[in-house]
Write a protein that holds these residues in place. Structure first.
Motif, PDB file in Angstrom:
ATOM      1  N   LEU A   3      22.556  -7.269  -1.383  1.00  0.00           N
ATOM      2  CA  LEU A   3      22.404  -5.833  -1.153  1.00  0.00           C
ATOM      3  C   LEU A   3      21.718  -5.589   0.186  1.00  0.00           C
ATOM      4  O   LEU A   3      21.040  -6.477   0.725  1.00  0.00           O
ATOM      5  N   VAL A   4      21.877  -4.376   0.720  1.00  0.00           N
ATOM      6  CA  VAL A   4      21.143  -4.025   1.942  1.00  0.00           C
ATOM      7  C   VAL A   4      19.653  -4.003   1.586  1.00  0.00           C
ATOM      8  O   VAL A   4      19.250  -3.310   0.649  1.00  0.00           O
ATOM      9  N   PRO A   5      18.826  -4.780   2.286  1.00  0.00           N
ATOM     10  CA  PRO A   5      17.413  -4.827   1.899  1.00  0.00           C
ATOM     11  C   PRO A   5      16.672  -3.553   2.301  1.00  0.00           C
ATOM     12  O   PRO A   5      17.067  -2.875   3.239  1.00  0.00           O
ATOM     13  N   ASN A   6      15.610  -3.266   1.574  1.00  0.00           N
ATOM     14  CA  ASN A   6      14.728  -2.165   1.975  1.00  0.00           C
ATOM     15  C   ASN A   6      13.783  -2.703   3.048  1.00  0.00           C
ATOM     16  O   ASN A   6      12.870  -3.464   2.754  1.00  0.00           O
ATOM     17  N   VAL A   7      14.031  -2.310   4.292  1.00  0.00           N
ATOM     18  CA  VAL A   7      13.256  -2.896   5.394  1.00  0.00           C
ATOM     19  C   VAL A   7      11.878  -2.242   5.547  1.00  0.00           C
ATOM     20  O   VAL A   7      11.116  -2.624   6.432  1.00  0.00           O
ATOM     21  N   HIS A   8      11.571  -1.279   4.686  1.00  0.00           N
ATOM     22  CA  HIS A   8      10.244  -0.658   4.793  1.00  0.00           C
ATOM     23  C   HIS A   8       9.213  -1.345   3.913  1.00  0.00           C
ATOM     24  O   HIS A   8       8.020  -1.120   4.060  1.00  0.00           O
ATOM     25  N   ASP A   9       9.700  -2.198   3.007  1.00  0.00           N
ATOM     26  CA  ASP A   9       8.746  -2.965   2.199  1.00  0.00           C
ATOM     27  C   ASP A   9       8.205  -4.122   3.027  1.00  0.00           C
ATOM     28  O   ASP A   9       8.969  -4.857   3.647  1.00  0.00           O
ATOM     29  N   ALA A  10       6.872  -4.299   2.986  1.00  0.00           N
ATOM     30  CA  ALA A  10       6.276  -5.462   3.650  1.00  0.00           C
ATOM     31  C   ALA A  10       6.235  -6.616   2.646  1.00  0.00           C
ATOM     32  O   ALA A  10       6.792  -6.516   1.549  1.00  0.00           O
ATOM     33  N   GLU A  11       5.593  -7.710   3.046  1.00  0.00           N
ATOM     34  CA  GLU A  11       5.372  -8.813   2.089  1.00  0.00           C
ATOM     35  C   GLU A  11       4.296  -8.410   1.099  1.00  0.00           C
ATOM     36  O   GLU A  11       3.384  -7.651   1.450  1.00  0.00           O
ATOM     37  N   PRO A  12       4.335  -8.973  -0.127  1.00  0.00           N
ATOM     38  CA  PRO A  12       3.216  -8.718  -1.038  1.00  0.00           C
ATOM     39  C   PRO A  12       1.914  -9.236  -0.418  1.00  0.00           C
ATOM     40  O   PRO A  12       1.929 -10.212   0.329  1.00  0.00           O
ATOM     41  N   ILE A  13       0.813  -8.582  -0.760  1.00  0.00           N
ATOM     42  CA  ILE A  13      -0.506  -9.036  -0.271  1.00  0.00           C
ATOM     43  C   ILE A  13      -0.904 -10.257  -1.102  1.00  0.00           C
ATOM     44  O   ILE A  13      -0.759 -10.240  -2.336  1.00  0.00           O
ATOM     45  N   PRO A  14      -1.399 -11.331  -0.477  1.00  0.00           N
ATOM     46  CA  PRO A  14      -1.741 -12.537  -1.242  1.00  0.00           C
ATOM     47  C   PRO A  14      -2.715 -12.237  -2.384  1.00  0.00           C
ATOM     48  O   PRO A  14      -3.612 -11.389  -2.238  1.00  0.00           O
ATOM     49  N   PRO A  15      -2.549 -12.945  -3.527  1.00  0.00           N
ATOM     50  CA  PRO A  15      -3.359 -12.657  -4.715  1.00  0.00           C
ATOM     51  C   PRO A  15      -4.865 -12.757  -4.470  1.00  0.00           C
ATOM     52  O   PRO A  15      -5.644 -12.078  -5.139  1.00  0.00           O
ATOM     53  N   ALA A  16      -5.300 -13.573  -3.511  1.00  0.00           N
ATOM     54  CA  ALA A  16      -6.747 -13.695  -3.254  1.00  0.00           C
ATOM     55  C   ALA A  16      -7.377 -12.341  -2.941  1.00  0.00           C
ATOM     56  O   ALA A  16      -8.568 -12.124  -3.196  1.00  0.00           O
ATOM     57  N   ALA A  17      -6.571 -11.426  -2.396  1.00  0.00           N
ATOM     58  CA  ALA A  17      -7.109 -10.099  -2.070  1.00  0.00           C
ATOM     59  C   ALA A  17      -7.560  -9.372  -3.334  1.00  0.00           C
ATOM     60  O   ALA A  17      -8.559  -8.646  -3.331  1.00  0.00           O
ATOM     61  N   ARG A  18      -6.824  -9.585  -4.442  1.00  0.00           N
ATOM     62  CA  ARG A  18      -7.182  -8.895  -5.693  1.00  0.00           C
ATOM     63  C   ARG A  18      -8.567  -9.302  -6.170  1.00  0.00           C
ATOM     64  O   ARG A  18      -9.368  -8.472  -6.595  1.00  0.00           O
ATOM     65  N   ASP A  19      -8.847 -10.600  -6.107  1.00  0.00           N
ATOM     66  CA  ASP A  19     -10.153 -11.088  -6.557  1.00  0.00           C
ATOM     67  C   ASP A  19     -11.257 -10.504  -5.682  1.00  0.00           C
ATOM     68  O   ASP A  19     -12.303 -10.074  -6.174  1.00  0.00           O
ATOM     69  N   ALA A  20     -11.001 -10.524  -4.385  1.00  0.00           N
ATOM     70  CA  ALA A  20     -12.034 -10.019  -3.460  1.00  0.00           C
ATOM     71  C   ALA A  20     -12.257  -8.521  -3.699  1.00  0.00           C
ATOM     72  O   ALA A  20     -13.405  -8.051  -3.722  1.00  0.00           O
ATOM     73  N   ILE A  21     -11.170  -7.784  -3.923  1.00  0.00           N
ATOM     74  CA  ILE A  21     -11.303  -6.334  -4.148  1.00  0.00           C
ATOM     75  C   ILE A  21     -12.013  -6.081  -5.478  1.00  0.00           C
ATOM     76  O   ILE A  21     -12.884  -5.206  -5.587  1.00  0.00           O
ATOM     77  N   ASP A  22     -11.648  -6.880  -6.479  1.00  0.00           N
ATOM     78  CA  ASP A  22     -12.289  -6.720  -7.787  1.00  0.00           C
ATOM     79  C   ASP A  22     -13.805  -6.916  -7.667  1.00  0.00           C
ATOM     80  O   ASP A  22     -14.587  -6.140  -8.220  1.00  0.00           O
ATOM     81  N   ALA A  23     -14.196  -7.944  -6.922  1.00  0.00           N
ATOM     82  CA  ALA A  23     -15.637  -8.206  -6.749  1.00  0.00           C
ATOM     83  C   ALA A  23     -16.302  -7.025  -6.043  1.00  0.00           C
ATOM     84  O   ALA A  23     -17.411  -6.600  -6.413  1.00  0.00           O
ATOM     85  N   LEU A  24     -15.616  -6.462  -5.069  1.00  0.00           N
ATOM     86  CA  LEU A  24     -16.197  -5.310  -4.353  1.00  0.00           C
ATOM     87  C   LEU A  24     -16.302  -4.102  -5.275  1.00  0.00           C
ATOM     88  O   LEU A  24     -17.278  -3.356  -5.243  1.00  0.00           O
ATOM     89  N   LEU A  25     -15.281  -3.919  -6.119  1.00  0.00           N
ATOM     90  CA  LEU A  25     -15.323  -2.773  -7.039  1.00  0.00           C
ATOM     91  C   LEU A  25     -16.451  -2.951  -8.055  1.00  0.00           C
ATOM     92  O   LEU A  25     -17.099  -1.982  -8.461  1.00  0.00           O
ATOM     93  N   GLN A  26     -16.674  -4.194  -8.448  1.00  0.00           N
ATOM     94  CA  GLN A  26     -17.777  -4.464  -9.391  1.00  0.00           C
ATOM     95  C   GLN A  26     -19.120  -4.130  -8.763  1.00  0.00           C
ATOM     96  O   GLN A  26     -19.985  -3.519  -9.386  1.00  0.00           O
ATOM     97  N   SER A  27     -19.295  -4.552  -7.517  1.00  0.00           N
ATOM     98  CA  SER A  27     -20.615  -4.380  -6.884  1.00  0.00           C
ATOM     99  C   SER A  27     -20.745  -3.004  -6.233  1.00  0.00           C
ATOM    100  O   SER A  27     -21.860  -2.545  -5.969  1.00  0.00           O
ATOM    101  N   GLY A  28     -19.619  -2.366  -5.965  1.00  0.00           N
ATOM    102  CA  GLY A  28     -19.668  -1.080  -5.252  1.00  0.00           C
ATOM    103  C   GLY A  28     -20.040  -1.247  -3.784  1.00  0.00           C
ATOM    104  O   GLY A  28     -20.274  -0.252  -3.080  1.00  0.00           O
ATOM    105  N   ASP A  29     -20.047  -2.477  -3.299  1.00  0.00           N
ATOM    106  CA  ASP A  29     -20.521  -2.745  -1.939  1.00  0.00           C
ATOM    107  C   ASP A  29     -19.367  -2.604  -0.949  1.00  0.00           C
ATOM    108  O   ASP A  29     -18.793  -3.597  -0.490  1.00  0.00           O
ATOM    109  N   LEU A  30     -19.042  -1.379  -0.605  1.00  0.00           N
ATOM    110  CA  LEU A  30     -17.862  -1.122   0.223  1.00  0.00           C
ATOM    111  C   LEU A  30     -18.198  -0.938   1.702  1.00  0.00           C
ATOM    112  O   LEU A  30     -17.331  -1.048   2.566  1.00  0.00           O
ATOM    113  N   PHE A  31     -19.448  -0.642   1.999  1.00  0.00           N
ATOM    114  CA  PHE A  31     -19.861  -0.340   3.381  1.00  0.00           C
ATOM    115  C   PHE A  31     -20.179  -1.636   4.115  1.00  0.00           C
ATOM    116  O   PHE A  31     -20.903  -2.486   3.583  1.00  0.00           O
TER     117      PHE A  31
END
Ligand SMILES: Cc1ncc(COP(=O)(O)O)c(C=O)c1O
Length: 399
Positions: A3-31
């Motif tokens: 099929l014609v690909p959707n060229v606006h989709d990027a690559e998925p973000i690597p799963p390690a980002a989820r863990d790092a984001i989860d830890a930040l959401l837990q601590s609230g340390d965003l700044f």
């Protein structure tokens, strides 16, 4: 069938980002300045400087912010004239205007690179230069640096699209005094938004850090070298704060993509060159070659339509779109932000006939690095068939 690909989709973000984001959401340390050390933004800066081989990096909210801060950090006076290419994104002249300077536009050639004759002719009246390596097409950095160094004019590299590109084996963005990169989607590293500047100049970086929003003594979280510390001490309380910081959440999305970069560059280049070779088989299409010292890192392809009228080009773009491939013709799409005549906010308007002619023929198609050969073939077949729809069966060189 592919099929014609959707060229606006990027690559998925690597799963390690989820863990790092989860830890930040837990601590609230965003700044970025809450933690005493090793905040994700600080780690990103260290990793990015190491990746590019520069002494310092400063992550900020966008590449536009990085360009603006670079101009401010150079200490340019109000109304300083800043030479920029006539083919770039509207954010670039905007950053110059935001820094209370005056953009001076220079001509760009059919190969999307700065026209060195016009550049040299306009250089004597400017106080700084921004080179946009537009869509990653590297202008002749040897000639540019020689001309600018002889006049002591600082060069800012707008490497928004050039992460991973090299020039004589050296990373683009590290050749001028300061280099600026974008993490906005549709870039080699995608965080939705974000930017970073790199430099070896301690004084410039100290000024940029403070103005980016390192208020009070937050600059201490950047002071990893004595010369930087001395520069921070010099500029304490001397500079306005523009607060263009980036959040730890963005850094958590960016950092796991850094190890992916080499593969993305390799795949992007192979994809681009495969499509380029097939498109160049048509006598109506020209994909400009890179300059000899350049090794590109593309995630899109640009080509010029040759010998077609404006009407033909509209017909070609409509035919490609009807088949599912969006072609942007920079100069023909209404209100395009890369067409200099739409930058009506500029304090000085100028016409650039050569750049205008190029923009009326130059097409832009996204080729995200994740595309397969079969998907590349689908896109290329559609582009060739759409040219064929305008001109009849496409003559192919060598047959
Ligand atoms: C050539 C060029 N320079 C600078 C920018 C600004 O980047 P950002 O969106 O990160 O501000 C862009 C945006 O895509 C761009 O295309």
């Amino acid at each position: 069938m592919t099929l014609v690909p959707n060229v606006h989709d990027a690559e998925p973000i690597p799963p390690a980002a989820r863990d790092a984001i989860d830890a930040l959401l837990q601590s609230g340390d965003l700044f970025r300045y809450t933690a005493p050390q090793d905040a994700p933004v600080a780690l990103l800066e260290a990793e990015f400087a190491e990746l590019l081989g520069t002494k310092y990096a400063l992550a900020v909210s966008s590449c536009s912010a990085a360009l603006f801060l670079s101009l401010k950090a150079l200490g340019l006076p109000r109304d300083a004239r800043v030479l920029i290419p006539g083919f770039t994104f509207a954010a670039v002249p905007s950053s110059v205007v935001h820094a209370e300077c005056i953009p001076v536009l220079c001509e760009v050639g059919e190969n999307y690179r700065v026209d060195m004759r016009d550049f040299a002719a306009k250089l004597d009246n400017v106080q700084a230069v921004i080179i946009s390596h537009m869509r990653g097409h590297t202008s002749d950095m040897d000639a540019i640096m020689e001309l600018c160094e002889a006049r002591d004019i600082p060069v800012i590299e707008d490497a928004a699209h050039s992460l991973g590109t090299t020039w004589h084996g050296r990373n683009i963005g590290t050749i001028g005094k300061v280099g600026c990169f974008s993490f906005q989607s549709y870039k080699m590293i995608n965080a939705g938004e974000g930017g970073i500047l790199v430099s070896d100049d301690a004084d410039l970086v100290a000024r940029a850090v403070i103005m980016s929003g390192a208020y009070e003594h937050n600059w201490k979280k950047h002071a990893n070298a004595p010369e930087l510390e001395q520069a921070f001490a010099r500029w304490q309380n001397q500079l306005p704060l523009y607060n263009l910081r980036i959040s730890n959440l963005s850094a958590a999305v960016i950092r796991p993509q850094i190890p992916e970069l080499a593969r993305r560059v390799r795949d992007g280049l192979a994809n681009h060159d495969y499509v380029a070779e097939r498109l160049n088989s048509s006598s109506y299409i020209d994909v400009p070659a890179p300059l000899a010292p350049e090794r590109r890192a593309p995630d899109s392809i640009q080509f010029n339509l040759v010998g077609l009228s404006d009407e033909d080009i509209h017909t070609f773009a409509a035919a490609a779109e009807a088949r599912g491939v969006k072609v942007q013709v920079f100069g023909l799409s209404q209100d395009n932000a890369r067409a200099f005549w739409n930058w009506q906010f500029l304090p000085e308007q100028v016409d650039l006939p050569q750049t205008r002619a190029m923009l009326m023929r130059a097409c832009d198609v996204r080729l995200p690095v994740r595309l397969t050969r079969a998907e590349l073939d689908v896109i290329t077949d559609i582009l060739l068939a759409s040219v064929g729809e305008v001109v009849g069966p496409v003559p192919v060189y060598g047959t």
